[in-house]
Design an enzyme around this catalytic site. Structure first.
Site, PDB file in Angstrom:
ATOM      1  N   THR A  51      11.425  41.718  56.304  1.00 39.25           N
ATOM      2  CA  THR A  51      11.665  41.177  54.967  1.00 39.25           C
ATOM      3  C   THR A  51      11.606  42.327  53.970  1.00 39.25           C
ATOM      4  OG1 THR A  51       9.327  40.825  54.630  1.00 39.25           O
ATOM      5  CG2 THR A  51      10.564  38.971  55.470  1.00 39.25           C
ATOM      6  N   GLU A  82      12.940  34.644  56.920  1.00 42.87           N
ATOM      7  CA  GLU A  82      12.125  33.863  57.867  1.00 42.87           C
ATOM      8  C   GLU A  82      12.808  32.571  58.312  1.00 42.87           C
ATOM      9  OE1 GLU A  82      11.222  35.342  55.149  1.00 42.87           O
ATOM     10  OE2 GLU A  82       9.108  35.937  55.110  1.00 42.87           O
ATOM     11  N   LYS A 139       2.966  30.764  33.514  1.00 42.79           N
ATOM     12  CA  LYS A 139       1.925  29.749  33.312  1.00 42.79           C
ATOM     13  C   LYS A 139       1.502  29.789  31.858  1.00 42.79           C
ATOM     14  CE  LYS A 139       0.681  29.952  38.097  1.00 42.79           C
ATOM     15  NZ  LYS A 139       0.606  31.118  38.946  1.00 42.79           N
ATOM     16  N   TRP A 189       3.691  24.911  33.597  1.00 45.47           N
ATOM     17  CA  TRP A 189       4.554  25.925  34.186  1.00 45.47           C
ATOM     18  C   TRP A 189       5.918  25.961  33.507  1.00 45.47           C
ATOM     19  CZ3 TRP A 189       3.934  25.560  40.250  1.00 45.47           C
ATOM     20  CH2 TRP A 189       2.605  25.902  40.567  1.00 45.47           C
TER      21      TRP A 189
HETATM   22  P1  AMP Z   1      14.964  37.159  51.523  1.00 44.91           P
HETATM   23  O1  AMP Z   1      14.012  36.910  52.619  1.00 44.91           O
HETATM   24  O2  AMP Z   1      15.011  38.579  51.073  1.00 44.91           O
HETATM   25  O3  AMP Z   1      16.321  36.652  51.868  1.00 44.91           O
HETATM   26  O4  AMP Z   1      14.478  36.356  50.243  1.00 44.91           O
HETATM   27  C1  AMP Z   1      14.236  34.978  50.302  1.00 44.91           C
HETATM   28  C2  AMP Z   1      13.941  34.448  48.941  1.00 44.91           C
HETATM   29  O5  AMP Z   1      15.107  34.509  48.109  1.00 44.91           O
HETATM   30  C3  AMP Z   1      13.560  33.002  48.914  1.00 44.91           C
HETATM   31  O6  AMP Z   1      12.226  32.788  49.266  1.00 44.91           O
HETATM   32  C4  AMP Z   1      13.858  32.612  47.478  1.00 44.91           C
HETATM   33  O7  AMP Z   1      12.821  33.000  46.617  1.00 44.91           O
HETATM   34  C5  AMP Z   1      15.081  33.437  47.179  1.00 44.91           C
HETATM   35  N1  AMP Z   1      16.299  32.622  47.314  1.00 44.91           N
HETATM   36  C6  AMP Z   1      17.157  32.570  48.325  1.00 44.91           C
HETATM   37  N2  AMP Z   1      18.176  31.724  48.071  1.00 44.91           N
HETATM   38  C7  AMP Z   1      17.947  31.202  46.850  1.00 44.91           C
HETATM   39  C8  AMP Z   1      18.628  30.260  46.010  1.00 44.91           C
HETATM   40  N3  AMP Z   1      19.771  29.691  46.366  1.00 44.91           N
HETATM   41  N4  AMP Z   1      18.055  29.958  44.827  1.00 44.91           N
HETATM   42  C9  AMP Z   1      16.892  30.518  44.440  1.00 44.91           C
HETATM   43  N5  AMP Z   1      16.222  31.415  45.170  1.00 44.91           N
HETATM   44  C10 AMP Z   1      16.737  31.763  46.365  1.00 44.91           C
END
Ligand code: AMP
Length: 547
Positions: free
Chosen positions: A188, A334, A440, A445
């Protein structure tokens, strides 16, 4: 007591990448992989030809001593060779470790050493980045350079094409692989602490690939031409390469040509029907399309966007002005990564329809989702109560690779995502924030995502990222970092007026920062960590306080 009656089906048929690999040759030998190698020049090969090269590559890997379970790194753009590695490595029982080429140097060193990569395949254009780090890699025995470019100082570098040539033609005798065996590893992007390894199995990739073919999801099918812009080093490019292989759809890969101009030319020339990328790339493309009205991007009838919240205005502008349809997906490394998809029933495109399109959508088949509050209790699906999303299913991580802190992220079989959301009575998820980005204020929120969305619907705003600013009275208040369109002088007051009526009154920001650019993470998301640090150091430019 009655005895359990076993089903009489071929339940031992393995869900592994051999099936998808074989499909390249047997089910869709004529489908093509197209790579944008140089501006205006593409190369292309049929799936049958690709399979022939995968056989050669498997022989090469075996000759280089790669054993089942060992990790083989790739440091590459989206191109045909990377696609070949996607199959040859796991089908040998080894693990494809896609290295994120944009990670900070220390993080790259960390993940190569943590994964104990044995070999690294590197695109010649990326050699200059990798060669600097090579001395810090403790387990890498060999480098293989892809392309004719300089191998730099990489010790004993081999050449991909020479190896394939020497390997000779003919079918390779692949070992059996158990569907639970590891197939791919992706770390990640690690916004805090060290990156964490997500270790995909053959089974999880097979099932997730199948889910890319679902109509209410990405809806990938044989007739598609799939443009995978999302990097192949980021969560397997959202499953697009595997999905295209399984469906028999053409796959178009942009290599390193990711600017709006080369992408737009690629789209006009290759006419993809489906494409996957993050909102920032779509926003660049939209600006480019507006400035070049002769461009025709309308082949994109089914694009997928995700990675961060997709502004509603972006989807509407593309659809209404350029006949490009963009649907939103949500997920994370994940979750393989697609977990939810927003495809509301077609009908009149009224506000209610666009409200649903702007949400992150419903969980895909086999994905289960719940919301929990701070005490761990379940939050109702009423469209307004919010909680942290927890997910489970056959392509959701159950732990991190060799990581002792794993437990904090899992809750009795559910993955804790750190995303805050509400779910409506139709099962549509709406992300309101990352747990750490939510503002916050006075015990309530404020959703930074919603404020950003509303700001980005203003015609003069190119990008907006909202962060929390410490406040004595309210604990935190929103500070809106905004990038304006060139030559626009829209002020803080006008933007506040724009927000009034669109968000609750107490959400209205106290302060704006008119910045030249929003910093981005290695996977192209707004990097609020950097903005917060600049604020703390009093280095945030263009600040305007509202009275
Ligand atoms: P990554 O593991 O780098 O792909 O990041 C995942 C994170 O990206 C998620 O936990 C979200 O916070 C954000 N994310 C992915 N898709 C979306 C979406 N369509 N809208 C808002 N946040 C998103």
């Amino acid at each position: 007591m009655t005895q359990m009656l076993q089903g009489l089906m071929q339940d031992d048929f393995p869900l592994n990448l051999h099936h998808i690999r074989r499909a390249l040759r047997t089910k869709s030998p004529d489908a093509r992989v197209v790579t944008h190698v140089e501006p205006g020049t593409v190369t292309s090969a049929t799936f049958a030809e690709v399979h022939e090269r995968v056989d050669r590559l498997a022989r090469v890997l075996k000759r280089l001593g790669v054993e089942p379970g060992e990790r083989v790194g790739t440091f590459a753009w989206n191109n045909q060779r990377h696609f070949e590695l996607y199959f040859a490595i796991p089908c040998l029982g080894a693990v494809l470790h896609t290295l994120n080429i944009r990670l900070f140097e220390e993080q790259l060193t960390y993940i190569v050493n943590h994964a104990e990569d044995k070999l690294i395949f590197v695109d010649d254009s990326l050699v200059p980045i990798l060669e600097k780090l090579a001395p810090s890699f403790q387990t890498v025995k060999q480098y293989v350079v892809m392309g004719d470019g300089d191998a730099g100082s990489l010790p004993g570098a081999l050449r991909y094409e020479e190896l394939l040539e020497e390997a000779g033609a003919g079918e390779f005798d692949y070992p059996e692989v158990d569907e639970r065996q590891a197939a791919a590893l992706c770390y990640t992007s690690g916004t805090t602490g060290n990156p964490k390894g997500v270790l995909y199995s053959h089974r999880s990739i097979s099932l997730h690939s199948t889910a890319t073919l679902v109509k209410d999801g990405l809806g990938l099918g044989r007739a598609d031409r799939v443009l995978a812009i999302v990097p192949m080093f980021h969560a397997n490019a959202w499953g697009l390469p595997h999905g295209a292989a399984l469906a028999g759809a053409d796959l178009i890969l942009p290599d390193r040509h990711l600017g709006a101009e080369p992408l737009a030319s690629l789209i006009s020339a290759e006419r993809p029907t489906l494409m996957g990328c993050v909102p920032t790339i779509f926003a660049d493309l939209l600006r480019h399309a507006e400035a070049n009205p002769e461009l025709d991007l309308s082949s994109l009838s089914n694009a997928t966007c995700g990675g961060s919240a997709v502004p509603r205005q972006l989807m509407k502008d593309f659809e209404e002005r350029h006949k490009v349809r963009i649907f939103q997906a949500w997920g994370m490394t994940e979750t393989s990564p697609v977990a939810t998809f927003s495809r509301p029933a077609e009908g009149e495109h009224d506000d209610a329809y666009w409200d649903q399109r702007a949400k992150q959508g419903r969980p895909l088949p086999w994905v289960e989702l719940r919301l929990t509050d701070d005490a761990g209790a379940e939050v109702p699906w009423d469209g307004s109560s919010t909680g942290e999303i927890e997910v489970r299913g056959p392509w959701i991580a159950a732990g991190y690779y060799r990581d002792e802190s794993s437990d904090e992220n899992f809750d009795a079989g559910w993955l804790r995502t750190g995303d805050i959301a509400a779910v409506d009575e139709h099962g549509f998820v709406q992300i309101t924030d990352r747990a750490k980005d939510v503002i916050k204020s006075g015990g309530e929120w404020i959703s930074s995502v919603e404020l950003e969305n509303e700001l980005m619907s203003h015609p003069d705003v190119v990008e907006a990222a909202v962060i929390a600013k410490p406040d004595e009275r309210w604990s935190e208040r929103p500070l809106c970092c905004v990038v304006l369109r060139e030559e626009c002088e829209t002020g803080a007051q006008e933007l506040t007026e724009h927000l009034r009526g669109r968000v609750a009154k107490w959400w209205l920001p106290d302060e704006f920062a008119f910045v030249a650019e929003i910093p981005k993470t290695s996977v192209g998301k707004f990097d609020k960590k950097v903005l917060r640090a600049r604020l703390a150091e009093d280095e945030l430019e263009g600040r305007v306080q509202l009275s």
